[in-house]
Design a protein around this motif. Structure first.
Motif, PDB file in Angstrom:
ATOM      1  N   ILE A  24      -6.737  -0.617  10.601  1.00  0.00           N
ATOM      2  CA  ILE A  24      -6.355   0.375   9.589  1.00  0.00           C
ATOM      3  C   ILE A  24      -4.843   0.424   9.396  1.00  0.00           C
ATOM      4  CG2 ILE A  24      -6.356   2.837   9.055  1.00  0.00           C
ATOM      5  CD1 ILE A  24      -9.070   2.969  10.509  1.00  0.00           C
ATOM      6  N   ARG A  25      -4.107   0.463  10.495  1.00  0.00           N
ATOM      7  CA  ARG A  25      -2.645   0.543  10.428  1.00  0.00           C
ATOM      8  C   ARG A  25      -2.044  -0.556  11.296  1.00  0.00           C
ATOM      9  NH1 ARG A  25      -0.169   5.990  11.641  1.00  0.00           N
ATOM     10  NH2 ARG A  25       1.517   5.041  10.499  1.00  0.00           N
ATOM     11  N   PRO A  26      -1.872  -1.782  10.744  1.00  0.00           N
ATOM     12  CA  PRO A  26      -1.391  -2.891  11.564  1.00  0.00           C
ATOM     13  C   PRO A  26       0.077  -2.760  11.974  1.00  0.00           C
ATOM     14  CG  PRO A  26      -1.659  -3.595   9.307  1.00  0.00           C
ATOM     15  CD  PRO A  26      -2.200  -2.212   9.385  1.00  0.00           C
ATOM     16  N   PHE A  27       0.845  -1.941  11.281  1.00  0.00           N
ATOM     17  CA  PHE A  27       2.249  -1.776  11.620  1.00  0.00           C
ATOM     18  C   PHE A  27       2.485  -0.409  12.234  1.00  0.00           C
ATOM     19  CE2 PHE A  27       2.232  -4.934   8.296  1.00  0.00           C
ATOM     20  CZ  PHE A  27       3.099  -5.888   8.806  1.00  0.00           C
ATOM     21  N   ARG A  28       3.470  -0.348  13.136  1.00  0.00           N
ATOM     22  CA  ARG A  28       3.861   0.924  13.735  1.00  0.00           C
ATOM     23  C   ARG A  28       5.368   1.045  13.636  1.00  0.00           C
ATOM     24  NH1 ARG A  28       6.017   0.108  18.876  1.00  0.00           N
ATOM     25  NH2 ARG A  28       5.563  -1.931  19.733  1.00  0.00           N
ATOM     26  N   ASP A  29       5.893   2.223  13.886  1.00  0.00           N
ATOM     27  CA  ASP A  29       7.330   2.423  13.844  1.00  0.00           C
ATOM     28  C   ASP A  29       7.997   1.633  14.960  1.00  0.00           C
ATOM     29  OD1 ASP A  29       7.142   4.110  11.700  1.00  0.00           O
ATOM     30  OD2 ASP A  29       7.252   5.943  12.883  1.00  0.00           O
ATOM     31  N   CYS A  30       9.172   1.129  14.678  1.00  0.00           N
ATOM     32  CA  CYS A  30       9.940   0.388  15.663  1.00  0.00           C
ATOM     33  C   CYS A  30      10.358   1.327  16.785  1.00  0.00           C
ATOM     34  CB  CYS A  30      11.168  -0.225  15.001  1.00  0.00           C
ATOM     35  SG  CYS A  30      12.233  -1.133  16.132  1.00  0.00           S
TER      36      CYS A  30
END
Length: 86
Positions: A24-30
């Protein structure tokens, strides 16, 4: 025996949850810039520079999604190699 099954069920549920979140959300905050794309230098607190970990985008690919992409790439390359060998 019941405790082992309960622990296995909890671990399985956690893995399914993480896999779903990677889809669903492949990216996250750095983690370094907190999703801003820039971070302050430790030596001079007023200077802000682009984040080198996320390349100033503020987002990073999740570890699970990175593994999934690599597995897909290996599978695709193996299938292409099998077609060439025929």
């Amino acid at each position: 025996m019941r405790g082992t099954l309960t622990a296995a069920g909890i671990i399985l549920a956690a893995l399914v949850w993480y896999a779903g979140s990677c889809i669903i959300r492949p990216f996250r905050d750095c983690w370094l810039c907190d999703g801003k794309g820039h971070h302050r230098s430790k030596r001079k607190s007023k200077l802000s520079r682009p984040c080198r970990w996320c390349r100033a985008s503020g987002k990073r690919l999740r570890f699970g999604r990175r593994l999934w992409n690599r597995a897909r790439r290996v599978h695709r390359d193996a299938a292409a190699g099998a077609r060439i060998a025929r």
